[in-house]
Design a protein around this motif. Structure first.
Motif, PDB file in Angstrom:
ATOM      1  N   LEU A   5       8.206  15.681 -17.097  1.00 51.99           N
ATOM      2  CA  LEU A   5       7.124  14.741 -17.738  1.00 51.99           C
ATOM      3  C   LEU A   5       7.678  13.535 -18.264  1.00 51.99           C
ATOM      4  N   GLN A   6       8.998  13.700 -18.585  1.00 51.47           N
ATOM      5  CA  GLN A   6       9.676  12.246 -19.055  1.00 51.47           C
ATOM      6  C   GLN A   6       9.623  11.572 -17.568  1.00 51.47           C
ATOM      7  N   ASN A   7       9.969  12.031 -16.495  1.00 47.95           N
ATOM      8  CA  ASN A   7      10.138  11.253 -15.460  1.00 47.95           C
ATOM      9  C   ASN A   7       8.833  10.580 -14.919  1.00 47.95           C
ATOM     10  N   ALA A   8       7.728  11.329 -15.027  1.00 51.76           N
ATOM     11  CA  ALA A   8       6.361  10.735 -15.027  1.00 51.76           C
ATOM     12  C   ALA A   8       6.048   9.641 -15.710  1.00 51.76           C
ATOM     13  N   PHE A   9       6.316   9.799 -16.989  1.00 51.19           N
ATOM     14  CA  PHE A   9       6.119   8.724 -17.723  1.00 51.19           C
ATOM     15  C   PHE A   9       6.963   7.625 -17.675  1.00 51.19           C
ATOM     16  N   ILE A  10       8.240   7.823 -17.094  1.00 47.88           N
ATOM     17  CA  ILE A  10       9.153   6.513 -16.843  1.00 47.88           C
ATOM     18  C   ILE A  10       8.480   5.892 -15.436  1.00 47.88           C
ATOM     19  N   ILE A  11       7.992   6.559 -14.481  1.00 49.87           N
ATOM     20  CA  ILE A  11       7.404   5.903 -13.497  1.00 49.87           C
ATOM     21  C   ILE A  11       6.113   5.079 -13.873  1.00 49.87           C
ATOM     22  N   ILE A  12       5.314   5.678 -14.734  1.00 51.47           N
ATOM     23  CA  ILE A  12       4.073   5.025 -15.015  1.00 51.47           C
ATOM     24  C   ILE A  12       4.459   3.704 -16.026  1.00 51.47           C
ATOM     25  N   ALA A  13       5.463   3.835 -16.938  1.00 52.82           N
ATOM     26  CA  ALA A  13       6.081   2.674 -17.834  1.00 52.82           C
ATOM     27  C   ALA A  13       6.610   1.748 -16.969  1.00 52.82           C
ATOM     28  N   ALA A  14       7.338   1.956 -15.824  1.00 56.39           N
ATOM     29  CA  ALA A  14       7.733   1.062 -14.940  1.00 56.39           C
ATOM     30  C   ALA A  14       6.702   0.389 -14.109  1.00 56.39           C
ATOM     31  N   VAL A  15       5.707   0.955 -13.934  1.00 55.28           N
ATOM     32  CA  VAL A  15       4.625   0.176 -13.387  1.00 55.28           C
ATOM     33  C   VAL A  15       3.797  -0.616 -14.211  1.00 55.28           C
ATOM     34  N   VAL A  16       3.727  -0.382 -15.248  1.00 54.25           N
ATOM     35  CA  VAL A  16       3.161  -1.220 -16.444  1.00 54.25           C
ATOM     36  C   VAL A  16       4.144  -2.236 -16.807  1.00 54.25           C
ATOM     37  N   ILE A  17       5.274  -2.122 -16.667  1.00 57.18           N
ATOM     38  CA  ILE A  17       6.228  -3.412 -16.871  1.00 57.18           C
ATOM     39  C   ILE A  17       6.030  -4.215 -15.972  1.00 57.18           C
ATOM     40  N   GLY A  35       0.815  -0.886  -0.138  1.00 63.11           N
ATOM     41  CA  GLY A  35      -0.041  -0.073  -0.042  1.00 63.11           C
ATOM     42  C   GLY A  35       0.867   1.366   0.058  1.00 63.11           C
ATOM     43  N   LEU A  36       1.947   1.213   0.845  1.00 64.12           N
ATOM     44  CA  LEU A  36       2.874   2.193   0.914  1.00 64.12           C
ATOM     45  C   LEU A  36       3.437   2.556  -0.556  1.00 64.12           C
ATOM     46  N   LEU A  37       3.949   1.398  -1.094  1.00 66.13           N
ATOM     47  CA  LEU A  37       4.703   1.466  -2.274  1.00 66.13           C
ATOM     48  C   LEU A  37       3.570   2.087  -3.590  1.00 66.13           C
ATOM     49  N   ARG A  38       2.426   1.597  -3.302  1.00 65.67           N
ATOM     50  CA  ARG A  38       1.447   2.270  -4.424  1.00 65.67           C
ATOM     51  C   ARG A  38       1.331   3.777  -4.320  1.00 65.67           C
ATOM     52  N   LEU A  39       1.235   4.051  -2.939  1.00 64.74           N
ATOM     53  CA  LEU A  39       0.962   5.405  -2.633  1.00 64.74           C
ATOM     54  C   LEU A  39       2.182   6.370  -3.324  1.00 64.74           C
ATOM     55  N   VAL A  40       3.518   5.755  -2.864  1.00 61.10           N
ATOM     56  CA  VAL A  40       4.612   6.619  -3.295  1.00 61.10           C
ATOM     57  C   VAL A  40       4.838   6.624  -4.740  1.00 61.10           C
ATOM     58  N   VAL A  41       4.412   5.562  -5.610  1.00 57.80           N
ATOM     59  CA  VAL A  41       4.527   5.699  -7.154  1.00 57.80           C
ATOM     60  C   VAL A  41       3.550   6.553  -7.630  1.00 57.80           C
ATOM     61  N   TRP A  42       2.157   6.664  -7.263  1.00 60.08           N
ATOM     62  CA  TRP A  42       1.220   7.476  -7.555  1.00 60.08           C
ATOM     63  C   TRP A  42       1.438   9.088  -7.263  1.00 60.08           C
ATOM     64  N   VAL A  43       1.745   9.265  -6.093  1.00 64.22           N
ATOM     65  CA  VAL A  43       2.121  10.598  -5.408  1.00 64.22           C
ATOM     66  C   VAL A  43       3.196  11.122  -6.353  1.00 64.22           C
ATOM     67  N   SER A  44       4.237  10.355  -6.747  1.00 66.77           N
ATOM     68  CA  SER A  44       5.549  10.738  -7.401  1.00 66.77           C
ATOM     69  C   SER A  44       5.131  11.145  -8.751  1.00 66.77           C
ATOM     70  N   ALA A  45       4.321  10.262  -9.305  1.00 66.98           N
ATOM     71  CA  ALA A  45       3.895  10.515 -10.800  1.00 66.98           C
ATOM     72  C   ALA A  45       2.949  11.700 -11.018  1.00 66.98           C
ATOM     73  N   VAL A  46       2.077  11.972 -10.057  1.00 67.39           N
ATOM     74  CA  VAL A  46       1.103  13.064 -10.277  1.00 67.39           C
ATOM     75  C   VAL A  46       1.986  14.342  -9.685  1.00 67.39           C
ATOM     76  N   GLY A  47       2.977  14.181  -8.735  1.00 67.56           N
ATOM     77  CA  GLY A  47       3.665  15.419  -8.657  1.00 67.56           C
ATOM     78  C   GLY A  47       4.597  15.844  -9.547  1.00 67.56           C
ATOM     79  N   PHE A  48       4.984  14.835 -10.659  1.00 69.68           N
ATOM     80  CA  PHE A  48       5.928  15.331 -11.353  1.00 69.68           C
ATOM     81  C   PHE A  48       5.248  15.851 -12.814  1.00 69.68           C
TER      82      PHE A  48
END
Length: 84
Positions: free
Chosen positions: A61-73, A30-43
């Motif tokens: 914006l590249q950092n945000a897309f990298i986070i989202i791509a890592a989650v998808v992978i 749950g903490l991992l989910r929160l960190v990922v989404w907060v950092s992506a939205v923050g970026f």
């Protein structure tokens, strides 16, 4: 609850469930989910703020897309290896 890392959490429960309490594993994911989404939205928000000021916003914006791509992978690989 978000489905993010759901398969990996289930496998962690199977592997470490006998050593750790299930609530601890759920809390960690749950903490991992929160960190990922907060950092992506923050970026994304910070990139919009930088773009409004006329500064460099593309790396943010590249950092945000990298986070989202890592989650998808991670989700894709977990479903590939552990099944759905």
């Amino acid at each position: 609850m978000a489905q993010l890392f759901d398969t990996v959490e289930g496998e962690a429960q199977n592997i470490f469930g006998q050593y750790l309490d299930g609530d601890i594993i759920s809390f960690m994911f749950g903490l991992l989910r929160l960190v990922v989404w907060v950092s992506a939205v923050g970026f994304v928000f910070f990139a919009v703020y930088q773009a409004q000021r006329g500064e460099q916003w593309q790396p943010l914006l590249q950092n945000a897309f990298i986070i989202i791509a890592a989650v998808v992978i991670v989700e894709g690989l977990s479903r590939l290896f552990f099944g759905a």
